[in-house]
Scaffold this motif. Structure first.
Motif, PDB file in Angstrom:
ATOM      1  N   LEU A  57       0.880  -0.726   0.015  1.00 19.69           N
ATOM      2  CA  LEU A  57      -0.242   0.038  -0.014  1.00 19.69           C
ATOM      3  C   LEU A  57       0.297   1.353  -0.192  1.00 19.69           C
ATOM      4  O   LEU A  57       0.710   2.427  -0.263  1.00 19.69           O
ATOM      5  CB  LEU A  57      -1.222   0.083   1.213  1.00 19.69           C
ATOM      6  CG  LEU A  57      -2.017  -1.252   0.944  1.00 19.69           C
ATOM      7  CD1 LEU A  57      -2.623  -1.499   2.532  1.00 19.69           C
ATOM      8  CD2 LEU A  57      -3.225  -0.163   0.064  1.00 19.69           C
ATOM      9  N   ILE A  58       1.932   0.791   0.936  1.00 21.23           N
ATOM     10  CA  ILE A  58       2.886   2.396   1.038  1.00 21.23           C
ATOM     11  C   ILE A  58       3.618   2.465  -0.837  1.00 21.23           C
ATOM     12  O   ILE A  58       3.286   3.762  -1.309  1.00 21.23           O
ATOM     13  CB  ILE A  58       4.415   2.273   1.861  1.00 21.23           C
ATOM     14  CG1 ILE A  58       3.128   2.031   3.518  1.00 21.23           C
ATOM     15  CG2 ILE A  58       5.376   3.094   1.506  1.00 21.23           C
ATOM     16  CD1 ILE A  58       4.657   2.084   4.801  1.00 21.23           C
ATOM     17  N   LEU A  59       4.008   1.527  -1.243  1.00 17.01           N
ATOM     18  CA  LEU A  59       4.707   1.284  -2.186  1.00 17.01           C
ATOM     19  C   LEU A  59       3.673   2.044  -3.944  1.00 17.01           C
ATOM     20  O   LEU A  59       4.043   2.754  -4.290  1.00 17.01           O
ATOM     21  CB  LEU A  59       5.603   0.377  -2.718  1.00 17.01           C
ATOM     22  CG  LEU A  59       6.466   0.244  -3.862  1.00 17.01           C
ATOM     23  CD1 LEU A  59       7.350   1.089  -3.241  1.00 17.01           C
ATOM     24  CD2 LEU A  59       6.672  -0.943  -4.133  1.00 17.01           C
ATOM     25  N   ASP A  60       2.719   1.219  -3.323  1.00 18.06           N
ATOM     26  CA  ASP A  60       1.395   1.944  -4.436  1.00 18.06           C
ATOM     27  C   ASP A  60       1.060   2.940  -4.122  1.00 18.06           C
ATOM     28  O   ASP A  60       0.863   4.432  -5.463  1.00 18.06           O
ATOM     29  CB  ASP A  60       0.518   0.948  -4.951  1.00 18.06           C
ATOM     30  CG  ASP A  60       0.387  -0.369  -5.135  1.00 18.06           C
ATOM     31  OD1 ASP A  60       1.128  -0.901  -5.288  1.00 18.06           O
ATOM     32  OD2 ASP A  60      -0.394  -1.413  -4.891  1.00 18.06           O
ATOM     33  N   GLU A  65       1.589   8.452  -7.140  1.00 15.68           N
ATOM     34  CA  GLU A  65       1.885   9.708  -7.296  1.00 15.68           C
ATOM     35  C   GLU A  65       1.568  10.488  -9.229  1.00 15.68           C
ATOM     36  O   GLU A  65       2.069   9.872  -9.765  1.00 15.68           O
ATOM     37  CB  GLU A  65       3.019  10.078  -6.896  1.00 15.68           C
ATOM     38  CG  GLU A  65       2.384   9.882  -5.249  1.00 15.68           C
ATOM     39  CD  GLU A  65       1.660  11.290  -4.626  1.00 15.68           C
ATOM     40  OE1 GLU A  65       1.672  12.364  -4.460  1.00 15.68           O
ATOM     41  OE2 GLU A  65       0.750  10.357  -3.983  1.00 15.68           O
ATOM     42  N   SER A  66       1.390  11.749  -9.226  1.00 11.69           N
ATOM     43  CA  SER A  66       0.856  12.212 -10.481  1.00 11.69           C
ATOM     44  C   SER A  66       2.731  12.568 -10.879  1.00 11.69           C
ATOM     45  O   SER A  66       3.078  12.197 -12.284  1.00 11.69           O
ATOM     46  CB  SER A  66       0.645  13.600  -9.739  1.00 11.69           C
ATOM     47  OG  SER A  66       1.282  14.731  -9.915  1.00 11.69           O
ATOM     48  N   LYS A  67       4.026  12.519  -9.813  1.00 10.86           N
ATOM     49  CA  LYS A  67       5.202  12.358 -10.221  1.00 10.86           C
ATOM     50  C   LYS A  67       5.212  11.552  -9.406  1.00 10.86           C
ATOM     51  O   LYS A  67       6.329  11.919  -8.608  1.00 10.86           O
ATOM     52  CB  LYS A  67       5.424  13.875 -10.615  1.00 10.86           C
ATOM     53  CG  LYS A  67       7.404  14.065 -11.386  1.00 10.86           C
ATOM     54  CD  LYS A  67       7.602  15.289 -11.077  1.00 10.86           C
ATOM     55  CE  LYS A  67       9.329  15.199 -11.522  1.00 10.86           C
ATOM     56  NZ  LYS A  67      10.249  14.164 -11.504  1.00 10.86           N
ATOM     57  N   PRO A  68       6.246  10.316  -9.951  1.00  9.31           N
ATOM     58  CA  PRO A  68       6.589   9.614  -8.811  1.00  9.31           C
ATOM     59  C   PRO A  68       8.019  10.127  -8.787  1.00  9.31           C
ATOM     60  O   PRO A  68       8.827  10.719  -9.610  1.00  9.31           O
ATOM     61  CB  PRO A  68       6.649   8.045  -9.646  1.00  9.31           C
ATOM     62  CG  PRO A  68       5.512   8.638 -10.767  1.00  9.31           C
ATOM     63  CD  PRO A  68       5.548   9.808 -10.845  1.00  9.31           C
TER      64      PRO A  68
END
Length: 314
Positions: A57-60, A65-68
């Motif tokens: 869940l944290i990683l996803d 995000e709009s810009k990883p």
């Protein structure tokens, strides 16, 4: 002071061979200036229930995000979470990952750190552990990945520092160093944390290093911890941007009542040398359901720590 370094190669996952091998990371190139980088750091909590599901869940959340971010620092990664992370499609497709080839760093410790670097921002040279300005690079804005090392630290808990050197092809002989840390825990290990940060600050000042960042879980649990960054002539990115804002910058104990009486604290930090913090935010975790046989489910945060998002130029 001497240090014990273990060099590693960052790897990509090759689905056809089912082995961790180097994959060409130069296919996609970002147009973002190479001296602007974004970092997300998160202690993902090794000990609460459903560790693998919480880590996912944290990683996803971070990856979608709009810009990883260009750089991801993770602390408290267990062997099971490591295996899950290495199988994640978003990680395999978008990031280069430390400790992909073996579990050496995870032996005889309950957890370790891992660093992920965006394929769109970073490139290998002909030898990823000895990258230099002579390596072929597709585009002037690329950052080369240099040496990757784990440095043993004086520690009660077997903690180390995971270092990655970045090299700008135009900057002959100079690297920028990323250091992912989980300093010693609890109040009685302050003397270890002081030694650890002093060593790491000196590492950023080594010959050939033009500065860098130290980020992760500083375990700054006591008032005495608050002076360690200044003492080592580093800049605290949060205070540089936000000042001393109290609970607004807290990353641990947020919204939780603890039996030990400790309130919210800014345990996680980003310390900078030779660069400038541009923006920084605290990332609040969501919650996950934890079923309990014969009882109502409970809901726990993804981690007992919040994450940090920081962008900086160097």
């Amino acid at each position: 002071m001497t240090t014990n370094r273990l060099w590693r190669t960052l790897s990509g996952f090759n689905l056809s061979t089912r082995k961790w091998t180097q994959v060409n990371p130069r296919k996609a190139r970002s147009q973002v200036p190479s001296n602007l980088l974004s970092l997300t750091s998160w202690n993902i909590d090794a000990f609460s229930p459903r560790a693998i599901a919480r880590a996912k869940l944290i990683l996803d959340h971070v990856l979608h995000e709009s810009k990883p971010p260009d750089i991801i620092f993770l602390q408290e990664v267990t062997t099971a979470v490591r295996a899950s992370l290495l199988q994640d499609a978003g990680v395999r497709g978008g990031y280069l990952v430390t400790d992909a080839e073996d579990q050496t760093a995870f032996e005889n410790v309950p957890f370790a750190t891992m660093t992920l670097l965006s394929r769109a921002r970073f490139a290998f040279g002909s030898d990823s552990t000895e990258a230099s300005e002579d390596d072929e690079v597709d585009g002037e804005g690329d950052l080369m990945i240099g040496r990757v090392s784990r440095m043993s630290l004086p520690s009660k808990y077997g903690r180390d520092a995971l270092c990655v050197d970045l090299i700008k092809p135009a900057a002959t002989g100079t690297s920028f160093r990323l250091i992912n840390v989980h300093l010693d825990s609890l109040g009685h290990t302050l003397h270890y944390r002081a030694q650890q940060l002093e060593i790491l600050a000196n590492v950023l000042r080594e010959s050939g290093c033009g500065g860098g960042i130290i980020a992760g879980d500083f375990n700054a649990i006591s008032p005495e911890d608050e002076g360690l960054i200044d003492m080592n002539q580093l800049q605290d990115a949060w205070t540089a941007l936000h000042g001393e804002t109290g609970v607004e910058g807290a990353t641990w104990g947020v919204g939780a009542k603890r039996r030990d009486g400790l309130g919210p604290g800014r345990l996680d930090k980003v310390a900078i040398l030779g660069s400038k913090a541009e923006a920084m935010d605290v990332l609040r975790p969501g919650s996950i359901e934890v079923p309990r046989p014969g009882q109502e489910s409970i809901f726990l945060p993804w981690s007992d720590h919040c994450g940090l998002s920081c962008s900086f130029t160097f």
